[in-house]
Structure formats: C-alpha cells, structure tokens
Design an enzyme around this catalytic site. Structure first.
Site, PDB file in Angstrom:
ATOM      1  N   ASP A  54     -60.886  60.214 -21.016  1.00  0.00           N
ATOM      2  CA  ASP A  54     -59.531  59.759 -20.691  1.00  0.00           C
ATOM      3  C   ASP A  54     -59.397  58.261 -20.908  1.00  0.00           C
ATOM      4  O   ASP A  54     -58.428  57.781 -21.505  1.00  0.00           O
ATOM      5  CB  ASP A  54     -59.203  60.106 -19.240  1.00  0.00           C
ATOM      6  CG  ASP A  54     -57.803  59.656 -18.855  1.00  0.00           C
ATOM      7  OD1 ASP A  54     -56.833  60.188 -19.421  1.00  0.00           O
ATOM      8  OD2 ASP A  54     -57.686  58.738 -18.023  1.00  0.00           O
ATOM      9  N   CYS A  71     -55.687  63.505 -16.558  1.00  0.00           N
ATOM     10  CA  CYS A  71     -54.929  62.303 -16.197  1.00  0.00           C
ATOM     11  C   CYS A  71     -54.038  61.876 -17.372  1.00  0.00           C
ATOM     12  O   CYS A  71     -54.526  61.732 -18.495  1.00  0.00           O
ATOM     13  CB  CYS A  71     -55.906  61.185 -15.880  1.00  0.00           C
ATOM     14  SG  CYS A  71     -55.603  60.442 -14.304  1.00  0.00           S
ATOM     15  N   ASP A  84     -48.716  47.974 -15.023  1.00  0.00           N
ATOM     16  CA  ASP A  84     -49.164  47.917 -16.411  1.00  0.00           C
ATOM     17  C   ASP A  84     -49.014  49.211 -17.204  1.00  0.00           C
ATOM     18  O   ASP A  84     -49.426  49.264 -18.354  1.00  0.00           O
ATOM     19  CB  ASP A  84     -50.640  47.498 -16.457  1.00  0.00           C
ATOM     20  CG  ASP A  84     -50.857  46.119 -15.864  1.00  0.00           C
ATOM     21  OD1 ASP A  84     -49.996  45.254 -16.052  1.00  0.00           O
ATOM     22  OD2 ASP A  84     -51.885  45.923 -15.195  1.00  0.00           O
ATOM     23  N   CYS A  85     -48.465  50.277 -16.607  1.00  0.00           N
ATOM     24  CA  CYS A  85     -48.372  51.528 -17.366  1.00  0.00           C
ATOM     25  C   CYS A  85     -47.163  52.328 -16.898  1.00  0.00           C
ATOM     26  O   CYS A  85     -46.485  51.967 -15.934  1.00  0.00           O
ATOM     27  CB  CYS A  85     -49.639  52.357 -17.215  1.00  0.00           C
ATOM     28  SG  CYS A  85     -49.873  53.001 -15.538  1.00  0.00           S
ATOM     29  N   CYS A 123     -47.226  53.424 -13.294  1.00  0.00           N
ATOM     30  CA  CYS A 123     -46.805  52.353 -12.388  1.00  0.00           C
ATOM     31  C   CYS A 123     -45.282  52.292 -12.307  1.00  0.00           C
ATOM     32  O   CYS A 123     -44.709  52.120 -11.223  1.00  0.00           O
ATOM     33  CB  CYS A 123     -47.348  51.012 -12.877  1.00  0.00           C
ATOM     34  SG  CYS A 123     -49.148  50.919 -13.027  1.00  0.00           S
ATOM     35  N   ASP A 141     -21.318  45.677 -46.373  1.00  0.00           N
ATOM     36  CA  ASP A 141     -20.158  44.861 -46.705  1.00  0.00           C
ATOM     37  C   ASP A 141     -20.503  44.033 -47.952  1.00  0.00           C
ATOM     38  O   ASP A 141     -21.673  43.823 -48.266  1.00  0.00           O
ATOM     39  CB  ASP A 141     -19.838  43.940 -45.518  1.00  0.00           C
ATOM     40  CG  ASP A 141     -18.570  43.141 -45.745  1.00  0.00           C
ATOM     41  OD1 ASP A 141     -17.653  43.652 -46.408  1.00  0.00           O
ATOM     42  OD2 ASP A 141     -18.510  41.994 -45.272  1.00  0.00           O
ATOM     43  N   ASP A 172     -20.866  41.525 -41.062  1.00  0.00           N
ATOM     44  CA  ASP A 172     -20.943  40.255 -40.340  1.00  0.00           C
ATOM     45  C   ASP A 172     -20.642  40.407 -38.860  1.00  0.00           C
ATOM     46  O   ASP A 172     -20.673  39.440 -38.116  1.00  0.00           O
ATOM     47  CB  ASP A 172     -20.007  39.216 -40.962  1.00  0.00           C
ATOM     48  CG  ASP A 172     -18.547  39.666 -40.950  1.00  0.00           C
ATOM     49  OD1 ASP A 172     -18.230  40.637 -40.236  1.00  0.00           O
ATOM     50  OD2 ASP A 172     -17.738  39.046 -41.658  1.00  0.00           O
TER      51      ASP A 172
END
Length: 735
Positions: free
Chosen positions: A700, A370, A21-22, A25, A414, A614
């Site tokens: 933190d 941290c 989740d971070c 990780c 364009d 395009d």
C-alpha cells in the site's frame, strides 16, 4: 491561540491547516466541521493546505447566539483530528519549509524506525525477551495513529485510514504478531511522511511564484528616490526600475524604453520591448534601460498574486473524476471492513481454519485495502498539471476544465487579436508612376498621414519608421470626408484616397483596375497617392496573422483537433486570412451569431467545443462552448473571464493546453491502474495466505509512493509542437 490566516468575508472564512496531506484528510475535516452549528458547507483541499468554510446566511430559530461557530470551536475540532491551524503570522512569513526530518511526521519515522531496528537487535541478543521489544516499538508508533482515529471517532467518522491501522496493529498484538505490528506502524509512518512531502512540493511549485516579486521598490517622490517595501505601494505612485531589477508591481510606463523578460508571467523565453504607455507586470525583469513606472495595482492584486490565487482556487475545485473517486472511497471503506469481518469469521466456521490464522488474514486484508494510493492518485496529478500550466503561462481554472480540455474535438477561434495581430500593417507599396520609387511613395503618404490617428495612418507611419525614412510635415492638410486626406508636401498638392473614389479624380486603366481588384480580393484595404490627375502609387494594409498562427494551427491539427475561424469582419477579409492560414473561415458574424454557430456544432455532435477569443465581444460564444479560452498577456480579461487563459498570448498555447490536459488524464489513468492493480494482486495473495501483514502495508505504501512520484512528473511537463509548417493547407471551406 492560533488565528486564521486567510481570507474571509461575512459569509466565508478560509483557514490554512498543517498536516492535511491526502484525500482521506480532506474527508475527515469536511465531515467534522460540517457538523458544527452555523456552517453550511466545508471545502477542504490537501493540495493547497486550506479549508474554506461557508457560513449559514441565517441563524437557526431561537438560537441567534449560535449563528456561527466560534474560532475556538473550529480550532478545537481541527486539533482533535490531529491537524493544526496555521497562524496569520506564519502564513505571512516567507516560505522556508523545514527538512523532512524536522517535521512531526519525519520525527515519527525516525523514532519508529529506530525502535524497530532496536527490537530486532534485542531479539537476536536476548531471545528470552520474546515479543516485548516489538510491543514497545508498536506502542510508541501507534500513539499518534490512535489519537487520529479517536479524534475522528469523536466526530462520528469511524471509517478512517487511522482506524483501519489501529484495528490492524492492535489485532496483530492480540494474536501474538507483534513484529508484524511494529513493521506496519513504521511503514504507515513512512507513507504518511511521503504524502506530506509530495503535498508540500505541489504547494510550493506554484507558491514559489510569489518569491519572484522583490521585497522592496524604489519609490519616486519628486526628484528623490527612497527604498520602500513593495507591499506598501499604492496605485498612482511612481517607481524607478533600473536595468537588471525585477519589476515590483503591476504598472504603466511613464518614461523610458526597455526590453523585459516576462517569462515568469507568460512562459515566453524571448524578451518583449516595452515603451511609453505599455503595461508591465510584477515579477518580470527589466533588461536594458531605466524605466519610470506608475503603480496601477496594489501588491495583493498584482498579476502574480492573482495567478497564485486563481490557481489555488482551481486546485481546490475537484475534477469530476476526483469527485467520483471520493464517492467511491466513501462506500469502499465500509465494504472493506465488512469483507474483513467475513474473512475473519467464515473460514473457521465453514472450513475449520484456526481463528488466529483467519484473523491475521483479515487484518492484512484491512491494510492492503487502505485507499490512500487511490484517493491521492487524481488530486496529485490535477495539482501538478495545473501548476505546470501556470508556470508556462497557461492558466486553467479548475480540474473540471483541465479534464474537458483534453476531450476537445473542435476549436473556434476569433480572427482579430487572436489569429491576427489586431492592428493593420502595410503589406504592399507599389509605384504607379515611372518618376517615383516605393520609398518615395511611402515617404509622401506618411507625410500626409503624419498627424492622423486612424488605423491605416498608424500602419503607414509605422512602416515608414521601420524603413528609416525621413518624413516631412505636410501643410494645409484636410480630411476628405469618406474619401481620404489631402495636403501640400514639399510644395506639391497631394491626396491619399480610397479606390472607391479614385475614378472621380483619375482615369483608371485596365491594368490598375485589375491590380486594385486583386489586392482587395486578398482582403487588403488600399490608399492611392494622387497628384493632380495622376496616380503616383498605392499602399495596401491588412491585419496580418500572428507570427505563430500557422504553427499553432498545425499543432492543433497534429493533435486531431479541428480549427475554425469565426469573425465579425467582412467575408472577403475573413476568407483571405482563412486561405492564408489554411483554416475554415466564417465572416460577418455578430457575437450572437458566433454563439449560434457553436450551438449548431454541438447539436451536430461535433463537440466538446472550445472557443478562443478576447473575452469581451466573444462573451456569448465563450459561455456557450464547453471550454472558453481567453487570449491576453496578463490582462483582467484574460485572468477573470473564460475557463482558461493564455497569458503568453500565443496561438500555440491552445495546443499546449490540450496536450497538457491529455498528459494529465493519461497520468491519472496510470495512477488509478497502479493503485487498483497492486491492491487486486495483494488482496488475492493475502486472502490465500501467501503474503503477510507487513507485505500488505509495504504494497500500500509503495503504491502511494508510485502514484505520487508519477503525478510529480507532470511538474516537468514540456510541450513538443513539432516543426513549423512550410506552407498553409488549402482552406476546407470559407464563407
């Protein structure tokens, strides 16, 4: 054993991972899997909850059996780090996320919180128990943290957030600060839970698009209709879409006319009329009448599936600022540990401070330092920005592009199909003969062009249809090579010819010559209706600007971005459109010339430059510019080329892209300031002994919550372009 869900080829494998989740990780997973034999590169994304493995193209010498790690080795490594592979069945199941209190992190918060409250209650009721209730509460909550730290240590990665927490909690127990240790463990669990909730919300914000595609479709087999799973539809099959139904596939209309709500694809709130031969997209809503549609793409390749896939890839591709913060965190962690050691050892040796006090301050320093909040500050904002854009029909391919968009100083657009509609329309119908009015001129001209298919003929016929005119059929029609068309209409010999050849048949007066010159100077193409030697009337057509072109250009001006038109059309037409829109115009440019103009501006220091087109004939310029933006309503070109795509196919989307980028960059700067500012304050107060260990962790965790919530604000992004311009400004220059 769980099996990997995702996409794989001989060279790559994408795995879905639960619990990642971070940014910390991500680094743990990348470091551990990168050491396995046969893996060349690992890319982990906490935003998408996935890990992409790139395998070595050739096996190591003398060890062909180790050319790629086994699935069991990959799963074991991920499990040791404290994460879990999501099986193919789980990944394919409908997304029904469990409430936070039923997740592993949620249960840990409830258990550690309950034990902490119980410990305080026991100390009040039985003071003789001393610190033991807090020791027990710490031990229970510390088990999963120690497991994560030990798993990373076995993978030769000692500098992890779990290791910092483990050292701090065990150190606190060792110096008889068990209450602080229990609070630290609880607050860390809360922070981990909040990170998981935020990451899950970011994933669902874009994945929820998949829910827009219906699960079933009405398949037409001969004259019969039967209900089948939408995922089984194959190109060439026919489906029936009733009023009120969601379109189950990308397809092409074979029969019927209706208005469709295309807001899930392009963010537009106004429905669009679709008729025979028009494309429709999965997830849109049929509003008025039944449609028979031919399937053109399989479910895994439809527009919504491709948007989800491209946005997930974009979220996984880290922006330059995110990569910088990752590198910073890699050196920051060892530096913090070194500083904490100095804090623990120097004061007792130099100033005579008690060892228990210096160690306590050092442990608190570890906790406040941290890097959770700092690491999550950028990817959370980038993910939210990309998701917000995708829901509004703004497809941005990666954090690097999202960053660069906000820095654009000049945008080159364009003309045909970008600033203009891409098809000529009738702008003027004038009667030159007293016996005819404008409606009669248009009716007779449309009769001559009834069976023609060139752009001017299509424009005249469409205008007659809009006016509700009954168009007769011409007889003996014949093309006049390079001049126009002739035929008989209601017994009259008529011709529709260009002004260049008009003098060969009709005597032109000064007034008519002046009027023709005036219309042509405005960039319009003319056709003159002639009977015998009399000019009855004239019709002018031009590829007109889009309805929102001036509004979109005005929005760019308000953002301080200069807009320039680059066109392959003749200089006179480009100049006329430029003057109408109040934009600098350059005409008669080949694709290579457009790229050359972009390079000239870059060399003159007018960049970064965005190029809008395009995606086909503007390819060289799109590639040359810092950011290439493709216009298109869900087409292959719009989705697969350039750096960004405007699925809503509106000029105002360019300003939205830039404004969204700037909003995201402001969000990132605020997040970094919050993360570093809070750390700086509490690092000083902790070093001076003013704040303790649990305050450090609360600071933190609080910083992590603040930056996450601030990033999530981007999911509700709304662009406010201001009022439409009353009239165009004069063009700065034209050529």
């Amino acid at each position: 054993m769980a099996t990997s869900a995702p996409t794989s080829t001989a060279a790559t494998l994408t795995l879905r991972v639960e619990g990642m989740d971070c940014g910390g990780c991500e680094r743990k997973v990348e470091s551990a899997l990168g050491r396995l034999e046969g893996i060349a590169e690992v890319s982990a994304s906490s935003v998408t909850g996935s890990v992409k493995l790139h395998f070595s193209p050739h096996p190591p010498p003398h060890t062909p059996e180790q050319s790629a790690p086994s699935h069991a080795a990959i799963e074991r490594t991920i499990h040791e780090l404290g994460y879990r592979l999501i099986s193919e069945e789980e990944a394919a199941a409908p997304d029904a996320p469990a409430p936070w209190w039923r997740t592993a992190k949620g249960r840990l918060v409830l258990v550690t919180g309950g034990l902490l409250v119980l410990a305080f209650a026991l100390r009040l009721a039985w003071p003789a128990l001393g610190q033991w209730p807090f020791v027990a509460a710490t031990a229970v909550g510390l088990v999963p943290i120690l497991q994560g730290a030990w798993g990373a240590l076995k993978q030769r990665n000692p500098f992890t957030i779990e290791m910092l927490m483990s050292v701090a909690a065990l150190g606190a127990l060792a110096i008889d600060a068990a209450a602080e240790a229990a609070v630290v463990v609880f607050l860390f669990a809360v922070g981990e839970l909040l990170e998981g909730v935020a990451a899950s919300r970011a994933r669902r914000s874009i994945s929820a698009l998949a829910d827009l595609t219906p699960s079933t479709a009405r398949l037409l087999v001969g004259d019969d209709t039967r209900e089948v799973p939408a995922a089984t539809l194959a190109p060439g099959q026919r489906v029936l879409i009733r009023p009120g139904d969601r379109v189950p596939c990308d397809g092409r209309i074979l029969a019927g006319t209706s208005e469709l709500d295309e807001s899930p694809i392009n963010g537009e709130s106004v429905p669009r009329a679709r008729a025979l031969g028009d494309d429709v997209f999965a997830g849109t809503v049929n509003l008025e009448a039944a449609l028979e549609v031919e399937v053109t793409r399989r479910a895994e390749d439809n527009t919504i599936a491709r948007v989800i896939r491209l946005v997930e890839e974009a979220q996984a591709a880290k922006a330059p600022v995110a990569r910088f913060i990752d590198r910073f965190a890699r050196y920051y962690m060892p530096a913090v540990i070194g500083l904490a050691l100095l804090m623990a050892m120097v004061p007792p040796l130099v100033a005579g401070m008690a060892w228990s006090e210096s160690i306590y301050r050092a442990l608190a320093l570890l906790l406040i330092a941290c890097p959770c909040a700092l690491v999550i500050s950028t990817p959370a904002a980038i993910a939210a920005g990309l998701s917000a854009g995708a829901r509004r029909g703004l497809l941005i391919k990666g954090g690097a592009v999202l960053e660069q968009l906000g820095k654009l100083k000049l945008v080159a657009l364009d003309k045909t199909g970008t600033l203009t509609a891409g098809a000529p329309r009738v702008t003027d119908v004038e009667a030159l003969d007293p016996g005819h009015d404008e409606a009669e001129i248009l009716r007779l001209a449309a009769a001559l062009e009834r069976d023609a298919s060139h752009p001017i003929a299509v424009a005249i016929l469409a205008h007659a249809e809009r006016r509700g005119l009954s168009v007769p059929r011409a007889s003996e029609s014949r093309a006049l090579a390079g001049r126009g068309i002739a035929g008989h209409v209601e017994g009259r010999a008529l011709s529709l010819i260009t002004p260049r050849h008009l003098a060969e048949q009709v005597a032109l007066g000064d007034e008519l010559n002046a009027r023709i010159a005036e219309l042509e100077q405005a960039g319009k193409s003319l056709a003159v209706l002639v009977e015998g030697e009399r000019a009855l009337g004239l019709i002018a057509v031009r590829d007109e600007p889009r309805e929102d072109a001036r509004h979109g250009l005005a929005a760019l001006e308000r953002l301080g971005v200069r807009a320039v038109m680059l066109s392959g059309d003749n200089a006179r037409t480009a100049t006329a459109i430029g003057e109408q829109l109040g934009i600098e115009a350059h005409g008669e440019l080949m694709p290579g010339d457009k790229a050359h103009r972009v390079r000239e501006w870059q060399a003159a220091g007018e960049g970064p430059i965005g190029k809008v087109g395009d995606g086909i004939n503007d390819a060289p310029a799109l590639a040359t510019a810092e950011v290439g933006i493709a216009m298109g309503g869900g087409t292959d070109v719009a989705l697969e080329t350039a750096d960004a795509a405007l699925l809503k196919d509106r000029v105002s989307g360019i300003a939205e892209l830039i404004d969204l980028s700037r909003a995201t960059l402001r969000n990132i700067k605020t997040n970094v300031a919050l993360a570093l500012g809070l750390k700086a304050v509490f690092l000083v107060t902790t070093a001076l002994g003013i704040t303790g260990m649990w305050i450090a962790v609360m600071a933190d965790t609080g910083a992590t919550v603040l930056v996450t919530l601030n990033a999530m604000r981007l999911l509700g992004y709304r662009f406010s372009p201001g009022p439409a311009p009353a009239e165009a400004r004069p063009a700065a220059a034209a050529s």
